[in-house]
Design a protein around this motif. Structure first.
Motif, PDB file in Angstrom:
ATOM      1  N   LEU A 135     -30.573  83.062  10.495  1.00 19.48           N
ATOM      2  CA  LEU A 135     -31.321  84.521   9.883  1.00 19.48           C
ATOM      3  C   LEU A 135     -31.437  84.600   8.840  1.00 19.48           C
ATOM      4  O   LEU A 135     -32.591  85.041   7.511  1.00 19.48           O
ATOM      5  CB  LEU A 135     -30.626  85.531  10.080  1.00 19.48           C
ATOM      6  CG  LEU A 135     -30.365  85.857  11.660  1.00 19.48           C
ATOM      7  CD1 LEU A 135     -28.929  86.696  12.321  1.00 19.48           C
ATOM      8  CD2 LEU A 135     -31.861  86.470  12.091  1.00 19.48           C
ATOM      9  N   LEU A 136     -30.587  83.868   7.301  1.00 16.66           N
ATOM     10  CA  LEU A 136     -30.909  84.026   5.932  1.00 16.66           C
ATOM     11  C   LEU A 136     -31.343  83.562   5.564  1.00 16.66           C
ATOM     12  O   LEU A 136     -32.462  83.974   4.926  1.00 16.66           O
ATOM     13  CB  LEU A 136     -29.093  83.562   5.269  1.00 16.66           C
ATOM     14  CG  LEU A 136     -28.151  84.878   5.848  1.00 16.66           C
ATOM     15  CD1 LEU A 136     -26.784  84.445   5.345  1.00 16.66           C
ATOM     16  CD2 LEU A 136     -28.505  86.225   5.490  1.00 16.66           C
TER      17      LEU A 136
ATOM     18  N   ALA B 225     -22.042  79.993  15.712  1.00 14.19           N
ATOM     19  CA  ALA B 225     -22.326  81.242  14.998  1.00 14.19           C
ATOM     20  C   ALA B 225     -22.366  81.376  13.482  1.00 14.19           C
ATOM     21  O   ALA B 225     -22.982  81.902  13.475  1.00 14.19           O
ATOM     22  CB  ALA B 225     -21.109  82.046  15.389  1.00 14.19           C
ATOM     23  N   ARG B 226     -21.800  80.461  12.854  1.00 16.15           N
ATOM     24  CA  ARG B 226     -21.947  80.222  10.962  1.00 16.15           C
ATOM     25  C   ARG B 226     -23.102  80.278  11.203  1.00 16.15           C
ATOM     26  O   ARG B 226     -24.273  80.106  10.263  1.00 16.15           O
ATOM     27  CB  ARG B 226     -21.083  79.951  10.692  1.00 16.15           C
ATOM     28  CG  ARG B 226     -19.548  79.607  10.474  1.00 16.15           C
ATOM     29  CD  ARG B 226     -18.494  79.453   9.461  1.00 16.15           C
ATOM     30  NE  ARG B 226     -17.437  80.178   9.110  1.00 16.15           N
ATOM     31  CZ  ARG B 226     -16.578  79.882  10.013  1.00 16.15           C
ATOM     32  NH1 ARG B 226     -16.396  78.410  10.454  1.00 16.15           N
ATOM     33  NH2 ARG B 226     -15.539  80.389   9.423  1.00 16.15           N
TER      34      ARG B 226
ATOM     35  N   ILE C  79     -21.974  79.992   3.444  1.00 15.43           N
ATOM     36  CA  ILE C  79     -21.616  80.013   4.841  1.00 15.43           C
ATOM     37  C   ILE C  79     -22.030  78.132   5.429  1.00 15.43           C
ATOM     38  O   ILE C  79     -20.842  77.880   5.840  1.00 15.43           O
ATOM     39  CB  ILE C  79     -22.705  81.022   5.349  1.00 15.43           C
ATOM     40  CG1 ILE C  79     -22.616  82.305   4.998  1.00 15.43           C
ATOM     41  CG2 ILE C  79     -22.433  80.534   7.169  1.00 15.43           C
ATOM     42  CD1 ILE C  79     -23.384  82.939   5.982  1.00 15.43           C
TER      43      ILE C  79
ATOM     44  N   GLU D 173     -26.049  82.771  11.842  1.00 12.60           N
ATOM     45  CA  GLU D 173     -26.173  83.536  10.571  1.00 12.60           C
ATOM     46  C   GLU D 173     -26.831  83.329   9.439  1.00 12.60           C
ATOM     47  O   GLU D 173     -27.521  83.403   9.105  1.00 12.60           O
ATOM     48  CB  GLU D 173     -24.149  84.410  10.034  1.00 12.60           C
ATOM     49  CG  GLU D 173     -24.870  85.305   8.793  1.00 12.60           C
ATOM     50  CD  GLU D 173     -23.031  84.992   8.720  1.00 12.60           C
ATOM     51  OE1 GLU D 173     -22.956  86.372   7.506  1.00 12.60           O
ATOM     52  OE2 GLU D 173     -22.272  84.727   9.234  1.00 12.60           O
ATOM     53  N   SER D 174     -26.721  82.022   9.183  1.00 11.27           N
ATOM     54  CA  SER D 174     -27.617  81.386   8.106  1.00 11.27           C
ATOM     55  C   SER D 174     -29.256  80.895   8.515  1.00 11.27           C
ATOM     56  O   SER D 174     -29.382  81.240   7.162  1.00 11.27           O
ATOM     57  CB  SER D 174     -26.599  79.664   8.659  1.00 11.27           C
ATOM     58  OG  SER D 174     -27.350  79.345   7.357  1.00 11.27           O
TER      59      SER D 174
ATOM     60  N   ARG E  40     -28.462  74.909  15.199  1.00  9.28           N
ATOM     61  CA  ARG E  40     -27.354  76.498  16.173  1.00  9.28           C
ATOM     62  C   ARG E  40     -26.973  76.297  17.522  1.00  9.28           C
ATOM     63  O   ARG E  40     -26.699  75.891  18.329  1.00  9.28           O
ATOM     64  CB  ARG E  40     -28.145  77.587  15.765  1.00  9.28           C
ATOM     65  CG  ARG E  40     -27.459  78.460  16.893  1.00  9.28           C
ATOM     66  CD  ARG E  40     -28.888  80.190  16.501  1.00  9.28           C
ATOM     67  NE  ARG E  40     -29.813  79.411  17.212  1.00  9.28           N
ATOM     68  CZ  ARG E  40     -31.326  79.639  16.758  1.00  9.28           C
ATOM     69  NH1 ARG E  40     -31.220  80.933  16.019  1.00  9.28           N
ATOM     70  NH2 ARG E  40     -32.087  78.879  17.647  1.00  9.28           N
TER      71      ARG E  40
END
Length: 357
Positions: free
Chosen positions: A300-301, A293-294, A334, A297-298, A269
């Motif tokens: 965090l998951l 941005a993707r 994602i 998000e990934s 990222r």
């Protein structure tokens, strides 16, 4: 040049001017030390990204105590890719002879050149976690009659020492991901330090990484590997010996074993975010920003998945493993979308898209 330290150990040979601050990931930390000393200073996310370091592997066999979830390419591949892409000379040596390995290492240090070493972290005396991992990488910049002076990740202490005896054991270790006492150095031509050379390497590095991720040769790697892991995780209570002990270890390795958090997704990222200001075309920048941005998000998951795996072990509730598997399925979608978009940068490049900065 090396010196006999007056403020350090007596009769020590230590290379002056080596950057000794540790990073997040072992290989980028060591490679950064070598490159910076040779005249090329790049951020750790940039090293990771230009080396096309991001990947995924799910590996499990009867010889393993625990299933392994990895988020990077195999050891040393990142170093080979980055040096080749930037035109940096990489010299790597391996030998099965401990004597030759030490003689070569000592001679190189004596010449004033820091050396990268691949070894088993289990034998390093300063290491906090006593787990066999023969794909670990450190930089060495000095020695005395008993001690090796090393640079490791910040988590392990950055500027650290271990005995020469323990270093020899670590270098000679065999097993998964091991090498024959691998040692490597770099030489940076003037051209490789030019901003243009670095900027031009960004899009090829991103697209190569994306294409590898989306077309893995086996189902344990890349985006397919994430789906394989999602299928296997719910059965881990039957797979591991002691869930209360073993599942938190797996979770810890995902988050804190030199991954930079979130199984290296934080590093990627940050690489994409840094690239946005460096690529030549606005169209490239827009695609890169969207996919940074993707990966945010990934990331965090991935952290959420590791928390669920650890909680399954600490509570004895298998439902948390099923939830972690569902999170991995979302991550796969994602990251597959992100990598397909990033792979399209190659076509944009070929078309000579308008909107250049």
């Amino acid at each position: 040049m090396p010196r006999g330290s007056s403020d350090g150990p007596v009769n020590a040979t230590i290379i002056d001017g080596v950057h000794t601050a540790g990073g997040l990931h072992c290989e980028t930390t060591a490679l950064g030390v070598l490159l910076t000393h040779a005249g090329l200073a790049l951020s750790e996310p940039m090293l990771f990204g230009l080396g096309a370091g991001l990947s995924f592997v799910y590996w499990d066999s009867n010889k393993q105590d625990l299933p392994f979830l990895g988020g990077r390419v195999k050891p040393f591949a990142l170093t080979q890719t980055l040096t080749s892409r930037l035109g940096v000379t990489l010299r790597a040596e391996e030998t099965t002879s401990a004597r030759k390995a030490w003689d070569r290492l000592r001679t190189t240090i004596d010449r004033g050149t820091p050396v990268g070493l691949q070894l088993d972290s289990y034998d390093l005396e300063y290491f906090g976690s006593r787990v066999h991992f023969a794909g670990h990488v450190v930089a060495m910049y000095g020695y005395d009659q008993d001690t090796a002076f090393l640079i490791d990740t910040a988590q392990q202490g950055g500027e650290v020492t271990t005995t020469l005896e323990s270093l020899a054991r670590a270098r000679a270790a065999r097993g998964p991901m091991s090498a024959h006492q691998r040692a490597f150095t770099v030489n940076v031509p003037t051209a490789a330090t030019m901003p243009e050379q670095i900027h031009e390497a960004i899009v090829p590095a991103i697209t190569a990484c994306a294409k590898e991720f989306l077309a893995p040769p086996i189902a344990n790697l890349g985006n397919r590997g994430i789906l394989t892991a999602a299928k296997r995780i719910p059965s881990w209570f039957d797979r591991v010996g002691e869930p209360a002990r073993d599942l938190p270890v797996i979770a810890m390795l995902m988050e804190r074993a030199g991954t930079g958090g979130a199984l290296f997704r934080n590093l990627y990222r940050d690489f994409l975010t840094e690239c946005e200001e460096l690529v030549a075309r606005r169209s490239h920048a827009d695609i890169i920003v969207e996919n940074a941005a993707r990966f945010a998000e990934s990331a965090l998951l991935w952290t959420r998945a590791s928390e669920l795996i650890g909680r399954a072990g600490s509570t004895g509730k298998a439902d948390f493993l099923s939830e972690a598997a569902e999170v991995l399925t979302t991550i796969e979608r994602i990251e597959r979308t992100a990598m397909a978009s990033l792979a399209s940068l190659e076509k944009v490049e070929q078309r000579g898209a308008p909107g250049s900065r």
